[in-house]
Design a protein around this motif. Sequence first.
Motif, PDB file in Angstrom:
ATOM      1  N   ASP A   1       0.113  -5.267  -5.284  1.00 10.67           N
ATOM      2  CA  ASP A   1      -0.028  -3.873  -4.882  1.00 10.67           C
ATOM      3  C   ASP A   1      -1.515  -3.552  -4.733  1.00 10.67           C
TER       4      ASP A   1
ATOM      5  N   THR B   1      -2.837  -0.757  -3.535  1.00  8.64           N
ATOM      6  CA  THR B   1      -3.063   0.686  -3.359  1.00  8.64           C
ATOM      7  C   THR B   1      -4.351   1.174  -4.025  1.00  8.64           C
TER       8      THR B   1
ATOM      9  N   SER C   1      -7.785   2.439  -2.112  1.00  9.23           N
ATOM     10  CA  SER C   1      -8.274   3.818  -2.225  1.00  9.23           C
ATOM     11  C   SER C   1      -9.716   3.861  -2.719  1.00  9.23           C
TER      12      SER C   1
ATOM     13  N   ASP D   1      -0.942   3.060   7.313  1.00 12.04           N
ATOM     14  CA  ASP D   1       0.370   3.319   7.899  1.00 12.04           C
ATOM     15  C   ASP D   1       0.370   3.093   9.405  1.00 12.04           C
TER      16      ASP D   1
ATOM     17  N   PHE E   1       0.860  -1.176   0.000  1.00  6.60           N
ATOM     18  CA  PHE E   1       0.000   0.000   0.000  1.00  6.60           C
ATOM     19  C   PHE E   1       0.900   1.230   0.000  1.00  6.60           C
ATOM     20  N   ASN E   2       0.709   2.095  -0.970  1.00  8.55           N
ATOM     21  CA  ASN E   2       1.487   3.332  -1.061  1.00  8.55           C
ATOM     22  C   ASN E   2       2.993   3.106  -0.939  1.00  8.55           C
TER      23      ASN E   2
END
Length: 85
Positions: A53, A55, A59, A68, A26-27
Amino acid sequence: GVTSLTRIPPSVLRLHNKRDDAWAAFNGKVYNITPYLDFHPGGEELMRVAGRDGTKLFSLTHAWVNVDFMLDACLVGFLVAEPSS
Ligand code: HEM
């Protein structure tokens, strides 16, 4: 610390796509999502991003969740481009 974290290309990330060995990016950060799977409110839906991935899908589904912060203890390393041969 950050300096000891691994650089992980997509080919390595892809190997960790099992329920008992699941990583996801993620990111730009790669996390071991295996321990979190049992706690995820969306259950096994999280396995959709195992080994890849996530991400974009993340989102689209719940960008308001702070990955995070929540997966800090599960950080494995950084997603990097596949080394060219
Ligand atoms: C909720 C899917 C990744 C944290 C949910 C729900 C779904 C879902 C369907 C709704 C569950 C319900 O209300 O019955 C997914 C998919 C993911 C993903 C497809 C792949 C990208 C993550 C990640 C985290 C996370 C990486 C955090 C580390 C949460 C939290 C909720 C939730 C905290 C409940 C709060 C809320 O809905 O605002 N997820 N999830 N999810 N997920 Fe995920």
